[in-house]
Design a protein around this motif. Structure first.
Motif, PDB file in Angstrom:
ATOM      1  N   TYR A 154       0.893  -1.199  -0.121  1.00 51.05           N
ATOM      2  CA  TYR A 154       0.025  -0.120   0.089  1.00 51.05           C
ATOM      3  C   TYR A 154       0.821   1.183  -0.010  1.00 51.05           C
ATOM      4  CZ  TYR A 154      -4.145  -2.998   0.884  1.00 51.05           C
ATOM      5  OH  TYR A 154      -5.159  -3.731   0.991  1.00 51.05           O
ATOM      6  N   TYR A 188      -0.833 -10.572  -0.718  1.00 48.92           N
ATOM      7  CA  TYR A 188       0.321 -10.042   0.020  1.00 48.92           C
ATOM      8  C   TYR A 188       0.290 -10.554   1.431  1.00 48.92           C
ATOM      9  CZ  TYR A 188      -3.433  -6.808   2.047  1.00 48.92           C
ATOM     10  OH  TYR A 188      -4.301  -6.293   2.489  1.00 48.92           O
ATOM     11  N   ARG A 209      -2.896 -13.099   2.335  1.00 51.75           N
ATOM     12  CA  ARG A 209      -3.980 -12.339   1.917  1.00 51.75           C
ATOM     13  C   ARG A 209      -4.310 -12.584   0.507  1.00 51.75           C
ATOM     14  NH1 ARG A 209      -7.594  -8.367   3.961  1.00 51.75           N
ATOM     15  NH2 ARG A 209      -8.933 -10.174   3.607  1.00 51.75           N
ATOM     16  N   HIS A 212      -7.145  -8.600  -3.522  1.00 54.69           N
ATOM     17  CA  HIS A 212      -8.277  -7.899  -3.532  1.00 54.69           C
ATOM     18  C   HIS A 212      -8.284  -6.467  -3.370  1.00 54.69           C
ATOM     19  CE1 HIS A 212      -5.961  -7.986   0.673  1.00 54.69           C
ATOM     20  NE2 HIS A 212      -6.893  -6.519   0.818  1.00 54.69           N
ATOM     21  N   HIS A 214     -10.442  -3.066  -1.484  1.00 56.12           N
ATOM     22  CA  HIS A 214     -11.194  -2.677  -0.396  1.00 56.12           C
ATOM     23  C   HIS A 214     -12.239  -1.586  -1.009  1.00 56.12           C
ATOM     24  CE1 HIS A 214      -8.815  -4.381   2.868  1.00 56.12           C
ATOM     25  NE2 HIS A 214      -7.770  -4.241   1.869  1.00 56.12           N
TER      26      HIS A 214
HETATM   27 FE   LIG Z   1      -6.002  -5.182   2.094  1.00 55.12          FE
END
Ligand SMILES: [Fe+2]
Length: 284
Positions: A154, A188, A209, A212, A214
């Motif tokens: 991120y 990630y 994870r 995806h 969000h």
């Molecule tokens: Fe996430």
């Protein structure tokens, strides 16, 4: 179980706030049942307390190891589930996670990828409609979204990305439609250097994870919705470290060429969001 001891502890509860009394009493009952079942040695009991103390020491203003621990044990998803019941045709909610931050306002169809990942990643067009559960479009709904780059980072984790990269705040049009252009996020690992990671290793679990995006969606007269869309085909879909995957939230990106003002090949993901009207009640 030493029923007498449990009763003695419960008898001492005299909470001014009845809800606090209810919660702490249930915790006492479950903790004693846990000891009765597991029969920990004193060394194991001490190790458990030391683990919780160390978890506290990992917490900083930018990192909450207890939230991570809660995520890894499925507790966050369980709390999400009990607080977001709704009709069968709603889009299910899913956990917010730790990476939400204010997003730049963007025009319909805008690119949200403005960093070095734009030249590396697989281009993707993501679009859909914001609807009420009965299919009525919700014009003017706000769609706040955020995602990791193709390397799983991120903006807040990556010096190469500017703040606001791979984030966007969109307003749905008169038919409830939203659209943006981006690059495909990758799966990630959650931070595994703290106690949550130690627990995962101790019980033979991975920290990954599945890929995806969000969403946080709001519209007048409806409950706000926090959710994810997951990309079909990800090898970690069946073992999300945060237990946030629901089959209604999985979409398979479709390879395309042409359209949506895209130059070369890209992938298209369509994801409608159905919000629950305020005042909805089971059987109502
Ligand atoms: Fe996430």
């Amino acid at each position: 179980m030493t029923d007498k001891l449990v009763r003695q502890v419960l008898d001492q509860v005299d909470a001014p706030d009845p809800r606090v009394g209810e919660i702490v009493s249930a915790l006492i009952v479950h903790l004693h049942a846990f000891v009765d079942e597991v029969r920990p040695t004193e060394a194991e009991w001490r190790a458990g307390l030391a683990f919780l103390a160390e978890t506290g020491r990992w917490c900083t203003p930018d990192r909450d190891e207890f939230v991570l621990l809660s995520d890894m044990l499925g507790l966050t998803s369980a709390v999400d589930d009990v607080n977001h019941a709704g009709p069968d045709n709603m889009t299910p909610s899913s956990v917010e996670g730790p990476f939400h931050s204010p997003a730049p306002v963007r025009e319909p169809g805008a690119w949200i990828s403005e960093g070095p990942e734009r030249g590396r990643g697989t281009p993707m067009v993501v679009h859909g409609r914001v609807l009420s559960c009965d299919g009525t479009p919700l014009p003017g709904a706000t769609v706040d979204l955020w995602q990791a780059a193709d390397d799983g980072l991120y903006d807040s984790q990556d010096d190469a990305q500017r703040p606001g990269n791979l984030r966007g705040l969109f307003t749905a049009d008169e038919e409830g439609r939203y659209c943006f252009r981006t690059i495909r996020p990758s799966s990630y690992p959650v931070p595994a250097d703290g106690t949550a990671g130690r627990l995962l290793r101790a019980i033979g679990r991975h920290p990954m994870r599945p890929a995806h995006l969000h969403y946080q969606v709001t519209a007048p007269g409806h409950r706000p919705l926090t959710t994810h869309v997951f990309l079909a085909g990800d090898p970690h879909l069946g073992s999300d470290a945060a237990f946030a995957v629901k089959e209604e939230l999985v979409r398979r990106p479709v390879p395309r060429t042409g359209g949506w003002e895209m130059d070369g090949p890209y992938e298209e993901v369509e994801f409608d969001l159905r919000l629950v009207p305020l005042g909805w009640a089971p059987g109502g």
